[in-house]
Design a protein around this motif. Structure first.
Motif, short mmCIF file in Angstrom:
data_model
loop_
_atom_site.label_atom_id
_atom_site.label_comp_id
_atom_site.label_asym_id
_atom_site.label_seq_id
_atom_site.Cartn_x
_atom_site.Cartn_y
_atom_site.Cartn_z
N LEU A 385 0.84 -1.21 0.00
CA LEU A 385 0.00 0.00 0.00
C LEU A 385 0.87 1.25 0.00
CD1 LEU A 385 -2.70 1.50 0.30
CD2 LEU A 385 -2.52 1.15 2.78
N MET A 386 1.92 1.27 0.81
CA MET A 386 2.79 2.44 0.89
C MET A 386 3.52 2.68 -0.43
SD MET A 386 4.31 2.00 4.78
CE MET A 386 5.09 3.62 4.86
N ILE A 387 3.90 1.60 -1.10
CA ILE A 387 4.56 1.74 -2.40
C ILE A 387 3.61 2.39 -3.40
CG2 ILE A 387 5.46 0.42 -4.38
CD1 ILE A 387 6.59 -1.59 -2.32
N ARG A 388 2.34 1.95 -3.36
CA ARG A 388 1.35 2.56 -4.26
C ARG A 388 1.11 4.02 -3.91
NH1 ARG A 388 -1.47 -2.42 -3.02
NH2 ARG A 388 -1.16 -3.94 -4.69
N GLN A 389 1.05 4.31 -2.60
CA GLN A 389 0.83 5.68 -2.17
C GLN A 389 1.99 6.59 -2.59
OE1 GLN A 389 0.21 5.23 2.07
NE2 GLN A 389 -2.02 5.04 1.85
N THR A 390 3.18 6.03 -2.69
CA THR A 390 4.34 6.80 -3.11
C THR A 390 4.31 7.10 -4.61
OG1 THR A 390 5.60 5.67 -1.38
CG2 THR A 390 6.88 6.89 -2.98
N GLY A 391 3.52 6.33 -5.34
CA GLY A 391 3.42 6.53 -6.78
C GLY A 391 4.47 5.79 -7.57
N LEU A 392 5.11 4.81 -6.93
CA LEU A 392 6.17 4.05 -7.61
C LEU A 392 5.57 3.00 -8.53
CD1 LEU A 392 8.54 3.50 -4.56
CD2 LEU A 392 8.80 5.19 -6.38
N ILE A 393 6.13 2.86 -9.70
CA ILE A 393 5.76 1.76 -10.61
C ILE A 393 6.72 0.62 -10.27
CG2 ILE A 393 5.49 1.02 -13.00
CD1 ILE A 393 5.12 3.99 -13.73
N PHE A 394 6.25 -0.29 -9.45
CA PHE A 394 7.12 -1.28 -8.83
C PHE A 394 7.91 -2.08 -9.86
CE2 PHE A 394 8.05 -5.33 -6.71
CZ PHE A 394 8.68 -4.87 -5.56
N GLU A 395 7.23 -2.56 -10.91
CA GLU A 395 7.90 -3.43 -11.88
C GLU A 395 8.99 -2.72 -12.66
OE1 GLU A 395 3.79 -2.29 -13.59
OE2 GLU A 395 4.72 -2.70 -11.65
N ASP A 396 8.98 -1.38 -12.66
CA ASP A 396 9.99 -0.62 -13.40
C ASP A 396 11.18 -0.22 -12.54
OD1 ASP A 396 8.41 -0.80 -15.64
OD2 ASP A 396 7.61 1.24 -15.50
N LEU A 397 11.14 -0.53 -11.25
CA LEU A 397 12.22 -0.12 -10.36
C LEU A 397 13.49 -0.94 -10.62
CD1 LEU A 397 10.31 0.20 -6.95
CD2 LEU A 397 11.07 2.06 -8.44
N PRO A 398 14.66 -0.32 -10.52
CA PRO A 398 15.91 -1.10 -10.62
C PRO A 398 16.15 -1.89 -9.34
CG PRO A 398 16.40 1.19 -10.10
CD PRO A 398 14.91 1.12 -10.32
N ASP A 399 17.04 -2.84 -9.40
CA ASP A 399 17.39 -3.64 -8.23
C ASP A 399 18.55 -3.00 -7.48
OD1 ASP A 399 15.46 -5.45 -8.91
OD2 ASP A 399 16.82 -6.87 -9.86
N GLU A 400 18.39 -2.82 -6.18
CA GLU A 400 19.45 -2.29 -5.34
C GLU A 400 19.70 -3.22 -4.17
OE1 GLU A 400 18.46 1.70 -4.20
OE2 GLU A 400 18.37 2.44 -6.27
N ASP A 401 20.86 -3.05 -3.51
CA ASP A 401 21.25 -3.91 -2.38
C ASP A 401 20.92 -3.25 -1.04
OD1 ASP A 401 22.32 -5.88 -4.06
OD2 ASP A 401 24.25 -4.84 -4.19
N PHE A 402 20.81 -4.08 0.00
CA PHE A 402 20.61 -3.58 1.35
C PHE A 402 21.83 -2.76 1.78
CE2 PHE A 402 17.91 -7.38 1.26
CZ PHE A 402 16.74 -6.90 1.81
N ASP A 403 21.64 -1.88 2.74
CA ASP A 403 22.76 -1.12 3.28
C ASP A 403 23.70 -2.07 4.02
OD1 ASP A 403 22.38 1.71 2.58
OD2 ASP A 403 20.47 1.48 3.63
#
Length: 578
Positions: A385-403
């Motif tokens: 829900l929070m990802i949608r509220q942020t307006g992110l297009i999840f499937e288009d996001l690049p892959d990043e690593d944990f800190d």
């Protein structure tokens, strides 16, 4: 077993004698709608949505309970059936609060989907009678959305052996509730939320905390960190139409950063600390001769079940905090000290597959820095829900690593999310510490799989170690009763409240009945975590994690030592059963 031949919608099919019409139709790829049916534990034919016509029969029959017979001819989608289902749905929604635009289950509600398919007039028999219970820390029950399918009652009774809800009153006044209509928080509910996972509407919903998290992110005086449980990465993709069991770890990390978290960490790192503490505790018990069996303590639903129903076994529970709580404790002590941040200026969030984790952060002795280890827990559904509220297009996001400070985990830490994973991770470390030599084979296949009860025996430095892996508290009850009677004897038992482990937690993405009844969600989701622990993975043992080694060397001291015990261990309490 004898087979029978029949026709469904004119198509020939051959199935074993005793097969239901619903299962026979599924074999042909025909989906008969259901609402109340839940495989193995709730086949009651009550909702009347799955009715079909049988040639020669005087009336329609419920496909979920009606067995096939030789030569039977069945129709599943005639105009008469469509009108019957429409009428039934209109009666169901007559006292159903239709706030679909803002309902947590909107677009994922089975009633909403069927109402749309059958062109239901929601006002035809409207008569609303709201009844809401929000007393518990993990869920809200809104009886104005309840359709009396009794799936929640079945799963609470049969899978969890708790039985704190049932049908009260009779006839039109029937509603689901606790005995004597008492609030849920007065009952020995274990907060597993398995009832939420099977509810086909929004009558049972998670109690969301994401608004508090948004407020913390917006506060410039707060250093906000988040960490994700292993099971979350294997299920989050389902919220964005990925196939079940897709690991979306990289996109998940990117989404969390873009939402505004200062650091994004990995709970499996904390799971490696759990293995170091729990493994050390097991070795000490083996040296001291008990008390046995030693139960794991990672699952707050199981811990609460033990506190309510088997308080005489609290000394058998490992005193280790769960990975979630170890993560929180280390954030507000080791990490805060290292980064020069006051613990009270931190806001520590976890993303969990389990709504019982919302209760766990409120328990006593979960405050290593003198303040709560965790400030908020959000579930997989809340994160989506929070990802949608942020307006992110999840499937288009690049892959990043944990800190990196708390983002390196072993394969053993990742498999904590599946039933048998904690046991296997413990065995890897304990076996090598006791024997003083590396294992030739790291897989302990006997404790893998989705069976509710698994048993194995291993040689540990010349001593026999009897282990069991149990998921679902109904199975926990069976095993403990066998121990009490003397029928069974174990040294180490992994206990998980949810059948299949965390991958089947109550805070995981909702899957409708036609998926849940014919797909093994547990097995598909588990595969994603076992791939994180594939043989080619460089780091597969908790005691070889460089982050774990560094923090013990520079801060905690030895596993099981004074400081580690002060920060990473807890205690339990006897609870009342009404």
């Amino acid at each position: 077993m004898d087979n029978v031949k029949l026709k469904i919608n004119g198509l020939d099919v051959e199935v074993p004698k005793g097969t239901t019409v619903l299962d026979a139709a599924h074999k042909l790829g025909i989906r008969i709608p259901t609402l109340c049916y839940l495989r193995e534990i709730n086949a009651i034919g009550a909702c009347r949505i799955c009715v079909v016509e049988v040639k020669g029969a005087r009336s329609s029959v419920a496909a979920c309970v009606h067995p096939v017979s030789e030569g039977m001819e069945i129709q599943t989608n005639t105009e008469k059936l469509r009108q019957a289902r429409k009428m039934t749905l209109e009666l169901i929604v007559s006292d159903h609060r239709m706030d679909c635009l803002s309902c947590e289950r909107s677009l994922r509600c089975e009633l909403q989907t069927l109402a749309n398919e059958y062109e239901v007039d929601q006002h035809k028999f409207a008569n609303l009678n709201p009844e809401v219970d929000d007393s518990a820390p993990h869920l809200i029950r809104d009886n104005s959305k309840c359709i009396l399918c009794r799936k929640c009652v079945a799963v609470c009774k049969h899978n969890q052996a708790v039985g704190v809800i049932g049908a009260n009153y009779r006839g039109y006044k029937t509603q689901i509730g606790s005995p004597f209509d008492l609030p849920l928080d007065t009952q020995p509910c274990i907060y597993c939320s398995q009832c939420v996972a099977v509810c086909p509407t929004g009558a049972l919903s998670e109690k969301y905390d994401h608004k508090k998290v948004w407020e913390a992110i917006a506060n410039p005086n707060k250093h906000v960190v988040v960490a994700c449980a292993p099971a979350v990465r294997a299920q989050l993709g389902e919220c964005f139409n990925y196939p079940i069991g897709t690991n979306v770890s990289g996109k998940m990390v990117t989404a969390l950063r873009r939402m505004g978290f200062d650091k994004v960490f990995d709970v499996p790192t904390a799971a490696d600390f759990t293995i170091m503490e729990e493994g050390t505790e097991l070795i000490k018990r083996l040296e001291a001769g008990g008390p046995f069996p030693m139960f794991t303590s990672c699952s707050p639903g199981w811990v609460k079940f033990c506190e309510h129903f088997y308080p005489e076994y609290l000394d058998n529970l490992s005193t280790c905090k769960s990975p979630q709580q170890m993560y929180g404790a280390l954030m507000k002590t080791y990490y805060a000290e290292k980064e020069g941040i006051k613990p009270e200026d931190m806001y520590v969030v976890s993303v969990m597959p389990c709504a019982a984790k919302k209760f766990e952060i409120t328990r006593d002795h979960q405050n290593a820095a003198g303040i709560p280890d965790l400030d908020a827990v959000i579930t997989t559904n809340e994160l989506a829900l929070m990802i949608r509220q942020t307006g992110l297009i999840f499937e288009d996001l690049p892959d990043e690593d944990f800190d990196p400070a708390f983002g390196i985990a072993s394969g053993a830490g990742h498999i904590f999310g599946v039933t048998g994973g904690v046991c296997e991770a413990t065995l890897r470390t304990v076996s090598e510490i006791v024997s003083g030599k590396p294992l030739e084979k790291l897989e302990f296949n006997e404790v893998r799989g989705v069976a509710g009860i698994k048993e194995a025996e291993y040689d540990l430095g010349g001593k026999k170690l009897k282990v069991a892996v149990v998921s679902g508290t109904a199975n926990a009850k069976k095993v403990i009763e066998d121990i009490k009677s003397g029928a069974k004897e174990y040294h180490f038992i992994e206990m998980m409240a949810c059948p299949g482990g965390c991958v089947n937690g109550g805070g995981q993405p909702y899957q409708p009945g036609y998926v849940r009844n014919f797909t093994d969600l547990r097995a598909l989701r588990a595969k994603a975590l076992y791939r994180e622990d594939a043989p080619k993975t460089a780091l597969r043992k908790s005691h070889e994690n460089p982050v774990v080694k560094e923090i013990y060397d520079s801060y905690l001291g030895e596993p099981g030592g004074h400081k580690a015990h002060e920060l990473l261990h807890t205690s339990y309490v006897k609870r009342t059963v009404y």
